[in-house]
Scaffold this motif. Structure first.
Motif, PDB file in Angstrom:
ATOM      1  N   HIS A 727      32.067  45.470  32.601  1.00  0.00           N
ATOM      2  CA  HIS A 727      33.083  46.521  32.738  1.00  0.00           C
ATOM      3  C   HIS A 727      34.444  45.857  32.906  1.00  0.00           C
ATOM      4  CE1 HIS A 727      30.088  49.692  33.072  1.00  0.00           C
ATOM      5  NE2 HIS A 727      29.448  48.951  33.968  1.00  0.00           N
ATOM      6  N   GLY A 728      35.369  46.174  32.002  1.00  0.00           N
ATOM      7  CA  GLY A 728      36.665  45.501  32.056  1.00  0.00           C
ATOM      8  C   GLY A 728      37.841  46.426  32.235  1.00  0.00           C
ATOM      9  N   ARG A 729      37.614  47.663  32.748  1.00  0.00           N
ATOM     10  CA  ARG A 729      38.725  48.590  32.939  1.00  0.00           C
ATOM     11  C   ARG A 729      39.555  48.205  34.163  1.00  0.00           C
ATOM     12  NH1 ARG A 729      35.349  54.035  33.204  1.00  0.00           N
ATOM     13  NH2 ARG A 729      34.300  52.669  34.684  1.00  0.00           N
ATOM     14  N   GLU A 730      40.796  48.701  34.177  1.00  0.00           N
ATOM     15  CA  GLU A 730      41.675  48.417  35.308  1.00  0.00           C
ATOM     16  C   GLU A 730      41.086  48.961  36.604  1.00  0.00           C
ATOM     17  OE1 GLU A 730      44.764  46.854  37.382  1.00  0.00           O
ATOM     18  OE2 GLU A 730      44.281  46.550  35.255  1.00  0.00           O
ATOM     19  N   ALA A 731      40.443  50.131  36.521  1.00  0.00           N
ATOM     20  CA  ALA A 731      39.819  50.707  37.716  1.00  0.00           C
ATOM     21  C   ALA A 731      38.727  49.792  38.252  1.00  0.00           C
ATOM     22  CB  ALA A 731      39.241  52.086  37.390  1.00  0.00           C
ATOM     23  N   ASP A 732      37.997  49.099  37.341  1.00  0.00           N
ATOM     24  CA  ASP A 732      36.956  48.172  37.794  1.00  0.00           C
ATOM     25  C   ASP A 732      37.574  46.979  38.519  1.00  0.00           C
ATOM     26  OD1 ASP A 732      34.940  49.736  36.551  1.00  0.00           O
ATOM     27  OD2 ASP A 732      35.481  48.864  34.619  1.00  0.00           O
ATOM     28  N   ARG A 733      38.715  46.495  38.020  1.00  0.00           N
ATOM     29  CA  ARG A 733      39.391  45.378  38.684  1.00  0.00           C
ATOM     30  C   ARG A 733      39.876  45.782  40.081  1.00  0.00           C
ATOM     31  NH1 ARG A 733      40.718  41.177  35.226  1.00  0.00           N
ATOM     32  NH2 ARG A 733      40.320  41.600  33.008  1.00  0.00           N
ATOM     33  N   GLN A 734      40.425  46.985  40.182  1.00  0.00           N
ATOM     34  CA  GLN A 734      40.913  47.451  41.483  1.00  0.00           C
ATOM     35  C   GLN A 734      39.761  47.642  42.465  1.00  0.00           C
ATOM     36  OE1 GLN A 734      43.173  50.976  40.616  1.00  0.00           O
ATOM     37  NE2 GLN A 734      44.819  49.857  39.586  1.00  0.00           N
ATOM     38  N   ALA A 735      38.653  48.193  41.962  1.00  0.00           N
ATOM     39  CA  ALA A 735      37.497  48.390  42.842  1.00  0.00           C
ATOM     40  C   ALA A 735      36.948  47.047  43.320  1.00  0.00           C
ATOM     41  CB  ALA A 735      36.418  49.181  42.112  1.00  0.00           C
ATOM     42  N   ALA A 736      36.950  46.032  42.438  1.00  0.00           N
ATOM     43  CA  ALA A 736      36.461  44.711  42.831  1.00  0.00           C
ATOM     44  C   ALA A 736      37.352  44.092  43.899  1.00  0.00           C
ATOM     45  CB  ALA A 736      36.394  43.802  41.599  1.00  0.00           C
ATOM     46  N   ALA A 737      38.660  44.226  43.732  1.00  0.00           N
ATOM     47  CA  ALA A 737      39.580  43.691  44.737  1.00  0.00           C
ATOM     48  C   ALA A 737      39.372  44.379  46.080  1.00  0.00           C
ATOM     49  CB  ALA A 737      41.018  43.855  44.266  1.00  0.00           C
ATOM     50  N   ALA A 738      39.155  45.698  46.056  1.00  0.00           N
ATOM     51  CA  ALA A 738      38.944  46.442  47.300  1.00  0.00           C
ATOM     52  C   ALA A 738      37.648  46.040  47.981  1.00  0.00           C
ATOM     53  CB  ALA A 738      38.940  47.946  47.007  1.00  0.00           C
TER      54      ALA A 738
END
Length: 759
Positions: A727-738
């Protein structure tokens, strides 16, 4: 002495007659006083009025009946003295009863004289006048209150006229409303309050004549104040007559209704404006229904939206606008019943025009209240709005969301098989130097890269359509960025048999931009030029400083664009003519993505072509950074010698996990593999790895939850978490950081990027 005198006066048998007379008088206190003022006799009336029995009061001084304030003024002694001097003494004032209560008394004291004029005593007659005085006081008080009431009323002008209309009295309200003082108004004719035309036609006199005839007259009209200003007045004139019906004069009450008239005028204007507004509304059908749902009023918007004129709908049932299936189901009646119960109803549904076509409507129904709380509603106001276009847009938006979700799932499913393939290619590349095997590995690497770019393009399509591309701007030097992007793409250009020239600006050009995204812009433009230029072709890249903007151009000798294609070139999924012999293609999102990224940077992009077969020029402009200060030079990089790390790979896809683990082991790292969350938790606690490469899409406990659980273990406080996901969406990146991840990489993993992160 007094007793002897009395007996002498009442001789010849009159003593009994006098006693009976005295005892028969009940309304008067009649008694005799000695010359000194001592009480010598007492009748029944005295006992009733004053409360004393004869044996209690005879022999006491009559001053016992006077209140203290009268005694202080020596009224009793003055009364006897005045009676002797003037022959009698009359007085009214407060007196005291035996119980201490007061009563208002009328008193007459007369001296009793002997044959030679000597004072033998006094007769005193007292009458209780309390009720009469209270009545008179009430009357006086009432008259005073009435006078004060009339004089102090300020909201009404109250004044009186004589029979000829001359003002005889004037209150404060008259002064406030009309502006005249009493001295200025009394004695003048009341026609001075009327406008000259009314005076000229004799209207004031006619008012008095009608009042005299009818007893009362009421009128409304303009009147004039002292300062000449006009006010709208309500006037009531009443005839004042005596008991014989003779006219004595008139009372006149005037009220200033200017404000009320203004409000009424405003209300009429608003009602007229509202009528014009409703009739003029053309985008909404607005109509009035009675309590049974029959149409009572119809506006122009109703005719435009529903196709009926007023003659075709008035007195018809509102169900005529519903599709047949809704009428059979009783929907019109149910909606009116709901509106009547709740007072207001907002629904959406299909409605039908006069020509039989249907449209999606928003329908608002509002109950019109009847008179009084318990009265039945008078009817309903209904407003109909055509939402067909909005519904179509919402449907398209829903389809767009579904497409984005499908693309995200598809990208994930494509990345998972690509990941072990890329890992396997990287592993094989370390074991063979055979030319044919190397050729095969290079071919696989290129095709994996091509497929990865297609997957990235799929995600970029989703980002473009949803507007979710985000930038991380930093200070950049444009020449350097373009040179690095061209160097990365030069191998692809040469492989296709093209020549590539680059002309950079002579001086550095400072801009603010997202390094990754602007590099993507250059790469996409070079990729497009390469694919759409038949070999051998020429591709030229140039950068120049145009003052406020920096301009970059990519020019090719390719197939060019027609006029119609130029107008659509920057829209998603638009491509040039695809020849059958072309082995490479794409999704048609390259230029659309370029346009989106450039505009997010505040720049512009345009395409130009002399026509089909004559090449294409793409021009990109970007704002130049205005800061003149020289950026500090970067510090020299420290060479880091890689050291073996303890690595835990967590992925439920067996091939992905094992190939990734093998690739890391070949670099000297200690690697273990777990297939799910609980297994990974146990292994992490036992192994205490330096790095965890963690897949997000795990069964049961997903990667986000597993990361949080790892963070809760005290012994793993220093572990580095790297998300490895399809999964490479921006929402996935934000969720991973959180969730606490330190880095985020997408499948298939670039071996060089993986080595950099692990080392």
């Amino acid at each position: 002495m007094l007793a002897l005198t009395m007996r002498a006066l009442l001789s010849d048998g009159h003593d009994e007659l006098f006693r009976r007379f005295m005892d028969s008088v009940h309304d008067y206190a009649i008694f005799l006083l000695t010359p000194e003022g001592l009480i010598a006799s007492w009748n029944v009336g005295a006992e009733r009025i004053k409360g004393y029995h004869a044996d209690e009061i005879i022999g006491r001084h009559f001053s016992v009946f006077y209140p203290q304030e009268a005694l202080e003024r020596d009224v009793p002694a003055q009364a006897l003295c005045t009676a002797v001097q003037q022959g009698q003494w009359r007085d009214e004032g407060w007196r005291l009863r035996k119980d201490g209560s007061r009563f208002w008394a009328h008193v007459l004291i007369s001296p009793l004289l002997g044959p030679t004029g000597e004072v033998l005593g006094f007769s005193k007659v007292t009458r209780d006048m309390t009720e009469k005085r209270e009545g008179e006081q009430r009357l006086v008080e009432g008259e005073r209150n009435l006078r004060l009431l009339v004089e102090t009323v300020q909201d009404y002008a109250i004044f009186s006229l004589d029979c000829h209309g001359v003002i005889t009295s004037w209150n404060r309200g008259a002064q406030r409303i009309k502006g005249y003082t009493a001295q200025e108004a009394v004695g003048r004719h009341f026609s001075m309050f009327y406008e000259p035309p009314d005076v000229a036609r004799g209207w004031p006199q006619e008012e008095l004549e009608r009042t005299a005839e009818q007893g009362r007259f009421e009128d409304e009209g303009w009147r004039v104040r002292k300062d000449g200003s006009r006010f709208w007045a309500n006037v009531v004139i009443t005839a004042i007559k005596d008991e014989h019906g003779r006219l004595l004069g008139f009372s006149k009450v005037t009220r200033d209704l200017t404000e009320r008239r203004r409000h009424e005028e405003q209300l009429r204007e608003r009602e007229e404006s509202l009528r014009l507004l409703v009739e003029g509304v053309r985008d909404h059908a607005m109509f009035l229904l009675d309590a049974k749902g029959r149409i009572k009023a119809w506006n122009a918007g109703g005719q435009r939206l529903l196709g009926y004129d007023s003659a075709q709908v008035l007195e018809h049932d509102v169900s005529m606008f519903y599709p047949e299936e809704d009428r059979l189901a009783g929907k019109p009646q149910a909606e009116l019943a709901s509106a009547q119960s709740a007072g207001h109803l907002l629904v959406e549904g299909w409605r039908q025009r006069a020509d039989g076509t249907r449209f999606w409507a928003e329908v608002t129904t509002t109950r019109l209240e009847g008179d009084g709380e318990s009265a039945a509603p008078r009817g309903f106001i209904r407003i109909v709005r055509d939402l067909t276009e909005r519904r179509r847009a919402e449907t398209l938006e829903m389809e767009g969301r579904r497409l984005s979700e499908f693309i995200a799932v598809l990208s994930h499913e494509l990345r998972n098989p690509l990941a072990p393939i890329r890992n396997a290619v990287a592993i094989l590349g370390r074991f063979t130097d055979e030319p044919q095997a190397r050729w095969c590995l290079d071919l696989l690497g290129r095709q994996i890269g091509h497929m990865t770019r297609l997957v990235d393009d799929l995600l970029d399509v989703s980002r473009i359509t949803s507007g979710k591309i985000r930038l991380e701007p930093v200070a950049l030097e444009l020449n350097t960025l373009v040179r690095m992007a061209v160097d990365a793409a030069s191998a692809m250009v040469k492989q296709h048999g093209h020549s590539l020239t680059v002309r950079l600006a002579p001086m550095p050009i400072q801009i603010m931009g997202d390094t990754t995204r602007l590099t993507q812009v250059v790469a996409n433009l070079l990729t497009n030029a390469t694919k759409y230029t038949p070999p051998p072709g020429r591709i030229d890249v140039s950068v120049r400083d145009d003052g406020d903007v920096a301009t970059m151009q990519v020019n090719d000798t390719g197939i060019g664009m027609s006029e119609s294609l130029l107008q659509r070139a920057f829209k998603p999924f638009v491509q040039g003519v695809r020849a059958l012999d072309r082995s490479e293609g794409g999704l048609g999102v390259g230029l659309a993505l370029v346009k989106n990224i450039v505009e997010l940077h505040g720049g512009s992009v345009s395409a130009a072509s002399a026509g089909t077969g004559k090449g294409t020029t793409i021009t990109v402009t970007l704002p130049i950074r205005k800061q003149a200060a020289t950026e500090p030079s970067a510090a020299a990089q420290t060479v880091v010698v890689p050291s073996p790390r303890r690595v835990l790979v967590v992925d439920d896809h067996h091939d992905v996990a094992e190939s990734l683990a093998m690739l890391l082991r070949m670099s000297g790292h200690d690697v273990q593999v777990a297939q799910d969350g609980p297994m990974a938790l146990g292994m992490a606690a036992a192994l205490r790895p330096d790095i965890v490469l963690l897949d997000i899409g795990l069964p049961g406990m997903d990667g986000y939850e597993l990361a949080r659980r790892i963070r809760e273990l005290p012994e793993l406080g220093a572990v580095q978490l790297i998300a490895v996901t399809g999964h490479g969406r921006e929402a996935d990146r934000q969720a991973a950081a959180a969730a606490g991840f330190h880095a985020f990489i997408t499948k298939p993993v670039d071996p060089e990027e993986l080595a950099r992160l692990v080392n």
